[in-house]
Motif scaffolding. Structure first.
Motif, PDB file in Angstrom:
ATOM      1  N   VAL B 117     -25.895  53.269  28.118  1.00  0.00           N
ATOM      2  CA  VAL B 117     -25.871  52.805  29.501  1.00  0.00           C
ATOM      3  C   VAL B 117     -24.761  53.548  30.237  1.00  0.00           C
ATOM      4  O   VAL B 117     -23.607  53.546  29.787  1.00  0.00           O
ATOM      5  N   VAL B 118     -25.132  54.185  31.340  1.00  0.00           N
ATOM      6  CA  VAL B 118     -24.138  54.851  32.183  1.00  0.00           C
ATOM      7  C   VAL B 118     -24.113  54.102  33.506  1.00  0.00           C
ATOM      8  O   VAL B 118     -25.133  54.021  34.204  1.00  0.00           O
ATOM      9  N   LEU B 119     -22.978  53.505  33.816  1.00  0.00           N
ATOM     10  CA  LEU B 119     -22.892  52.640  34.982  1.00  0.00           C
ATOM     11  C   LEU B 119     -21.880  53.212  35.971  1.00  0.00           C
ATOM     12  O   LEU B 119     -20.719  53.452  35.610  1.00  0.00           O
ATOM     13  N   VAL B 120     -22.344  53.447  37.172  1.00  0.00           N
ATOM     14  CA  VAL B 120     -21.498  54.048  38.199  1.00  0.00           C
ATOM     15  C   VAL B 120     -20.838  52.944  39.026  1.00  0.00           C
ATOM     16  O   VAL B 120     -21.517  52.136  39.652  1.00  0.00           O
ATOM     17  N   ASN B 121     -19.517  52.933  38.995  1.00  0.00           N
ATOM     18  CA  ASN B 121     -18.738  51.921  39.714  1.00  0.00           C
ATOM     19  C   ASN B 121     -18.183  52.552  40.984  1.00  0.00           C
ATOM     20  O   ASN B 121     -17.271  53.372  40.928  1.00  0.00           O
ATOM     21  N   ASN B 122     -18.757  52.204  42.116  1.00  0.00           N
ATOM     22  CA  ASN B 122     -18.207  52.697  43.387  1.00  0.00           C
ATOM     23  C   ASN B 122     -17.782  51.527  44.280  1.00  0.00           C
ATOM     24  O   ASN B 122     -17.753  51.621  45.492  1.00  0.00           O
ATOM     25  N   THR B 123     -17.512  50.409  43.666  1.00  0.00           N
ATOM     26  CA  THR B 123     -16.915  49.208  44.263  1.00  0.00           C
ATOM     27  C   THR B 123     -17.758  48.510  45.333  1.00  0.00           C
ATOM     28  O   THR B 123     -17.250  47.639  46.017  1.00  0.00           O
ATOM     29  N   GLN B 124     -19.010  48.874  45.470  1.00  0.00           N
ATOM     30  CA  GLN B 124     -19.859  48.157  46.426  1.00  0.00           C
ATOM     31  C   GLN B 124     -21.317  48.540  46.210  1.00  0.00           C
ATOM     32  O   GLN B 124     -21.634  49.391  45.388  1.00  0.00           O
ATOM     33  N   ALA B 133     -19.622  44.060  45.818  1.00  0.00           N
ATOM     34  CA  ALA B 133     -20.134  44.110  44.449  1.00  0.00           C
ATOM     35  C   ALA B 133     -19.149  43.369  43.555  1.00  0.00           C
ATOM     36  O   ALA B 133     -18.037  43.047  43.994  1.00  0.00           O
ATOM     37  N   PRO B 134     -19.527  43.109  42.290  1.00  0.00           N
ATOM     38  CA  PRO B 134     -18.558  42.490  41.377  1.00  0.00           C
ATOM     39  C   PRO B 134     -17.306  43.348  41.212  1.00  0.00           C
ATOM     40  O   PRO B 134     -16.265  42.849  40.789  1.00  0.00           O
ATOM     41  N   THR B 135     -17.408  44.630  41.538  1.00  0.00           N
ATOM     42  CA  THR B 135     -16.301  45.571  41.349  1.00  0.00           C
ATOM     43  C   THR B 135     -15.455  45.774  42.602  1.00  0.00           C
ATOM     44  O   THR B 135     -14.478  46.515  42.565  1.00  0.00           O
ATOM     45  N   THR B 136     -15.836  45.159  43.707  1.00  0.00           N
ATOM     46  CA  THR B 136     -15.069  45.320  44.951  1.00  0.00           C
ATOM     47  C   THR B 136     -13.622  44.835  44.723  1.00  0.00           C
ATOM     48  O   THR B 136     -13.413  43.766  44.136  1.00  0.00           O
ATOM     49  N   LEU B 137     -12.673  45.637  45.166  1.00  0.00           N
ATOM     50  CA  LEU B 137     -11.268  45.322  44.878  1.00  0.00           C
ATOM     51  C   LEU B 137     -10.727  44.252  45.828  1.00  0.00           C
ATOM     52  O   LEU B 137     -11.256  44.077  46.931  1.00  0.00           O
ATOM     53  N   PRO B 138      -9.713  43.520  45.401  1.00  0.00           N
ATOM     54  CA  PRO B 138      -9.118  42.494  46.274  1.00  0.00           C
ATOM     55  C   PRO B 138      -8.685  43.117  47.596  1.00  0.00           C
ATOM     56  O   PRO B 138      -8.063  44.183  47.618  1.00  0.00           O
TER      57      PRO B 138
END
Lengths: 189, 247, 366
Positions: B117-124, B133-138
Motif C-alpha cells: 500500500v502506497v499512501l500519499v499524505n498531503n494533509t487534505q 483529512a485525518p492528516t490535516t495538521l492542528p
C-alpha cells in the motif's frame, strides 16, 4: 412412509432442544422415503428466545414452507403456547408438557385434542432432564405415524454417533427417553 | 536535457494529469523506479483509489484498475488472494486510507496481506476540493476547517504508519517517506515491494506530499510546509523493518 | 484435484445454504469472500469446511464492502469468485456491485433476503428485490435469478457463474431466509453430467505477456471526466445488456391459457401460489400462475402475453410492492387489472392465497 401429509409445529424455549427433535424426525422421515420440509424459525437471540420448528412430511412434494394449521402442535413452555396458539385448528392435536399450565382453558373447543404429558417431571424423577426433548420426541412419535420408532432411533444415532461411541450409556439414556415418551402418550390415549 | 523517466512509465501518458507542483508526480516517479528494479512488471497489478490517486491509472505500462474511494485495498487483496503470483500495489490518498477505508487498511495489516500500500499524505482531500483529512495538521485551514483545525473538536492528526506498525504482523514493512527525498523514498518503495515478493508480509509506505493548489501556496512555501512543518509532525523513516534492509 | 466435490448424481436432504455451497463447488467456484450475516452464514460455514479439500479459497473480510470489492479483485484475477449476503450487509455491498455494473465484472452474489427495513428480522422477506435488481447509483445492469426451491437453488447457483462469465454482468441468486434455513430434498449433480459446460474465467489484469512489451497494458477505467464520455460508456453497457436480455430472461407459467385471474409471484412465494392455484383449478376456478425466474431482465413478452389474455393479475409478494413495481413497468398501458396481496417480511400459506384469489376472481377488492 406417511399417507397424505402431516404438519407438525414444535415450539419451546431456546436450548430446550426443539430444533434437535425436528431435525431428527425430519432426517428419519427422509430416510423412510417421504417428502420432507423442515424450517427452523427463531429470532435474533442465540439463547432465551422462543424457538419454533415447522416440519412437514408428505407423500407428495411440499409447497409452502409454512402452514396455517398444524396437525400436531408440540409446546414445551408457557411462551411457546402463546407463540404456537395461532396454528391450532379444529383438527389439531395439541401436545404439551404438564408443567405448562392454562392450556385447557386457553384452547377449549378450539383443538381436536389437548394432551398433557409429564415429560419434565418424569425425567427429573426417573432419569435426567437433559433427555427431556427425547421424551417429547417419543410422545410425538406415539401420537403420529410420522416415522417409525426404529427410524427415529437410527436418526438419533446418526446425529449423536460420535458421542454415543464415547459414552454408550448416553445412547441407552436417549433410547429410554424415546420409549418413555411413547409410553406416556399411550397412557393418555 | 530530458529528465530520465522510469522505464515502466508510459510515454503516451505524458503530460500527466496532476496540478502544477503536485507531489503525486514525484511519488509516482520514485514508485516507477522501484518497480523498474523488480523487473517483474508482468506480474504487477496497480490499483488506484479514488481521489487524485485515480489520475495515475494509465501512467504506467502496468495493468491497472480504478476503484472507489477507500476501496483499493480490498480489490487488491481480493486479487492477490485469487492470484498469489501477482504483485499487488494499492495506491491511495490519506482520506481513502485513514478515513473512509480505514477499516480495510487496519484489517489488511492485521491479516498481513501480501500487498503493498502506497499512501500519499498531503494533509487534505485534494480531488474534492481541499477539505479536512485525518492528516490535516492542528491549526491548518481547509475548506471544512476554515478557521483552522481544532484538535479539541476534530481530533489529532493521524499518524498512519505508526498505527499500522503497532498492529501489523512481524513480517510487515512500514515506512514514511517524503517527496522531498526521492532517492530514499525509492529505496523504501523498493523494500516494500521486495517484502511482498519475498512473501514476508504486508508493506505500507506513507509519503509526505504537497498540494499547492488546495494549500494555496507558492513553491517556496510549499516546500517549506512539506520539509519543515509536515516532517516535524510526521517523522520520516522506516518504522518497521522485518528484513533488516535499512535504507 | 483427484476428488470432485459432487462426484455423481445424488439425492440429498439439506438446508439451502448447504445447497449453495455445494453448487458453488460443483460449478468450479474458486474463491469465496464473505462476512457474517444471518441468514446466509452457513454458506460460509459449509464452504470453509469443504473448500480446502478441493483447493478452493476463502477470505473472511472486515465487512461486506470489503467482501464485495475483494470478490471483484478475484474476478479481475480471472477466478470464479463469489460472495453471499443479506439485509444491512447487502446495503453495504451495493457499492462494489455498482462498480461491477460499470466495469462489467462477473461477480456472483447469493442474497438470502431477511426482513427490513434496517436490521429488521433475521428470518425472511422478499424486501431486497429493489436493491438486488437496481441498487446502487446505476441503471440496474444486473442479472437476478429468484429461486423457489432447493433444486433451483442448486441449478441456478451453477447457472449464475456461467451467465456472469458469458455475459459479463454481475449475477445474483436471490434467495431468502426460508430457503437459506429450511431443509428439503433435491438432487445434486456434477454439471458436466447434465451437459452443462462451465464457462472459463479469464483474467482482466495480469494475463499472459509483459505489458508495454508483448501487449499494451490493460487500464480499467471507472471514472470519467465529461458527461459525454460517461454517457457513451453507459449507453454501450445498456445496449449490450439489452442485446443479451432476451437470451437470459426466464419465466414459468401454468394455466394462463383460459385463466381469468393470473397470480404473479416470484421466489419461494411462487411455490405457495402454485399449490393454491392447483387447489382452485381442482375446484373448477379459471386461474393460473405466472412466475418470472429472472427478475432482471424480466421476460417482458411473456408477461405482456399473459396480461393480454387474463383480465386480472394478482401480485403476491412478501414485500410491499417491490415485485409489483417491476411488473407495472412492463404492463404500463395494458388494460389488465392489477390486484395485490402484500405481506412485507412475512410468508404466505396456501389457505390465505386461495381466499384472496377467490375474492379477486369474484371481482372484489381487498
Amino acid at each position: 412412509m406417511v399417507t397424505g401429509s402431516l404438519k407438525i409445529l414444535l415450539g419451546g424455549e431456546g436450548g430446550q432442544g426443539v430444533q434437535s427433535v425436528a431435525a431428527v424426525v425430519a432426517e428419519a422421515a427422509y430416510a423412510e422415503g417421504n417428502e420432507v420440509l423442515y424450517i427452523p424459525n427463531f429470532g435474533v437471540e442465540q439463547r432465551g428466545g422462543v424457538s419454533i420448528a415447522f416440519l412437514q412430511i408428505s407423500d407428495q412434494p411440499i409447497a409452502a414452507p409454512k402452514f396455517r394449521y398444524a396437525d400436531v402442535v408440540v409446546a414445551l413452555s408457557q411462551r411457546a403456547v402463546a407463540r404456537t396458539e395461532q396454528y391450532v385448528g379444529l383438527r389439531t392435536v395439541f401436545l404439551h408438557d404438564s408443567a405448562v399450565g392454562g392450556v385447557e382453558d386457553l384452547l377449549a373447543g378450539r383443538a381436536a385434542r389437548i394432551i398433557a404429558i409429564p415429560a419434565l417431571e418424569t425425567c427429573r424423577r426417573e432419569s435426567d432432564p437433559k433427555v427431556f426433548n427425547m421424551v417429547i420426541m417419543g410422545a410425538l412419535l406415539g401420537q403420529t405415524d410420522a416415522v417409525s420408532l426404529e427410524g427415529a432411533k437410527a436418526a438419533v444415532r446418526g446425529k449423536m454417533g460420535a458421542r454415543f461411541a464415547k459414552q454408550p450409556e448416553l445412547r441407552e439414556l436417549n433410547e429410554w427417553a424415546i420409549d418413555r415418551g411413547m409410553a406416556l402418550v399411550a397412557a393418555r390415549q | 536535457m530530458e529528465p530520465v523517466m522510469p522505464k515502466c512509465w508510459r510515454g503516451e501518458s505524458k503530460p500527466h494529469k496532476f496540478c502544477p507542483g503536485c507531489g503525486h508526480g514525484l511519488v509516482l516517479k520514485a514508485l516507477g523506479e522501484a518497480i523498474d528494479e523488480t523487473g517483474a512488471m508482468g506480474r504487477m497489478v496497480f490499483g488506484c483509489d479514488i481521489g487524485c490517486s485515480l489520475l495515475a491509472w494509465d501512467l504506467f505500462n502496468l495493468d491497472s484498475v480504478q476503484t472507489h474511494h477507500g476501496r483499493v485495498i480490498p480489490v487488491i487483496t481480493g486479487f492477490k488472494r485469487a492470484n498469489p503470483q501477482a504483485i499487488g500495489i494499492a495506491y491511495m490518498g490519506d482520506g481513502g486510507g485513514y478515513s473512509i477505508g480505514a477499516q480495510h487498511l487496519v484489517s489488511a495489516a492485521i491479516r498481513n496481506e501480501r500487498i503493498t500500500v502506497v499512501l500519499v499524505n498531503n494533509t487534505q482531500y485534494g480531488m474534492t476540493g481541499g477539505q479536512m483529512a485525518p492528516t490535516t495538521l492542528p491549526g491548518q485551514k481547509t475548506e471544512t476547517t476554515p478557521y483552522g483545525r481544532d484538535p479539541l473538536t476534530t481530533g489529532a492528526p493521524l499518524k498512519g504508519p505508526e498505527m499500522v506498525a503497532a498492529i501489523a504482523a512481524p513480517g510487515a514493512y512500514v515506512a514514511r517517506g517524503t517527496m522531498a527525498n526521492p532517492r530514499r523514498l525509492r529505496n523504501m518503495l523498493g523494500s516494500a515491494l521486495r517484502n511482498q515478493m519475498q512473501e514476508a508480509g504486508f508493506s505500507f509506505v506513507e509519503v509526505l506530499s504537497a498540494c499547492p493548489t488546495n494549500w494555496r501556496t507558492g513553491p517556496t512555501e510549499t516546500w517549506r510546509f512539506v520539509e519543515e512543518i509536515m516532517t516535524e509532525y510526521y517523522p520520516v523513516g522506516e518504522i518497521k523493518v522485518p528484513l533488516e534492509q535499512e535504507v | 484435484m483427484a476428488e470432485r466435490p459432487v462426484p455423481e448424481e445424488k439425492r440429498v436432504f439439506m438446508t439451502g445454504n448447504e445447497v449453495v455451497a455445494y453448487a458453488a463447488l460443483a460449478a468450479g467456484a474458486e474463491i469465496m469472500y464473505g462476512y457474517p450475516i444471518t441468514p446466509q452464514n452457513e454458506i460460509m460455514h459449509y464452504w470453509t469446511r469443504l473448500a480446502p479439500r478441493f483447493g478452493r479459497g476463502f477470505l473472511q473480510t472486515e465487512d461486506e464492502i470489503s467482501a464485495g470489492f475483494a470478490t471483484l479483485g478475484g474476478v479481475l484475477a480471472g477466478r470464479r469468485a463469489f460472495t453471499g449476503t443479506s439485509g444491512p450487509g447487502h446495503i453495504l455491498m451495493q457499492e462494489p456491485m455498482a462498480m461491477a455494473e460499470m466495469m462489467r465484472l462477473p461477480m456472483v452474489a447469493v442474497i438470502q433476503q431477511r426482513g427490513g427495513p434496517s436490521t429488521g428480522t433475521v428470518i425472511y422477506s422478499q424486501q431486497e428485490v429493489t436493491m438486488t435488481v437496481s441498487g446502487g447509483n446505476g441503471e440496474g445492469l444486473r442479472i437476478v435469478y429468484s429461486t423457489a426451491r432447493h433444486q433451483e437453488l442448486y441449478d441456478y447457483t451453477i447457472k449464475a457463474f456461467n451467465t456472469a462469465w458469458r455475459y459479463r454482468f454481475p449475477t445474483f441468486v436471490l434467495g431468502d431466509g426460508y430457503q437459506a434455513k429450511m431443509r428439503e430434498i433435491l438432487t445434486i449433480y456434477p454439471p458436466g453430467e447434465r451437459g452443462i459446460e462451465m464457462v472459463a474465467g479469464e483474467p482482466y489484469l495480469v494475463g499472459p505477456g509483459e505489458p508495454g512489451t508483448d501487449r499494451p497494458p490493460v487500464h480499467l477505467r471507472n471514472t470519467y471526466n465529461v458527461e459525454e464520455e460517461l454517457n457513451a460508456t453507459v449507453m454501450e453497457l445498456i445496449r449490450a445488456y439489452q442485446a443479451a436480455a432476451p437470451e437470459i430472461a426466464e419465466y414459468q407459467e401454468s394455466g394462463t391459457g383460459d385463466a381469468e385471474v393470473v397470480v404473479c409471484s416470484h421466489g419461494v412465494v411462487s411455490r405457495v401460489v402454485e399449490e393454491a392455484v392447483r387447489e382452485l383449478r381442482g375446484r373448477g376456478w379459471k386461474v393460473g400462475w405466472f412466475r418470472p425466474v429472472t427478475l432482471r431482465p424480466l421476460a417482458e413478452s411473456g408477461l405482456k402475453a399473459v396480461a393480454a389474455r387474463a383480465g386480472r393479475l394478482l401480485v403476491v409478494e412478501s414485500a410491499h410492492g417491490q415485485f409489483a413495481r417491476l411488473l407495472k413497468e412492463v404492463l404500463y398501458g395494458s388494460p389488465a387489472v392489477l390486484e395485490t396481496m402484500f405481506k412485507p417480511g412475512q410468508g404466505f400459506t396456501v389457505e390465505e392465497i386461495v381466499a384472496r384469489v377467490k375474492e379477486v376472481a369474484r371481482g372484489g377488492r381487498s
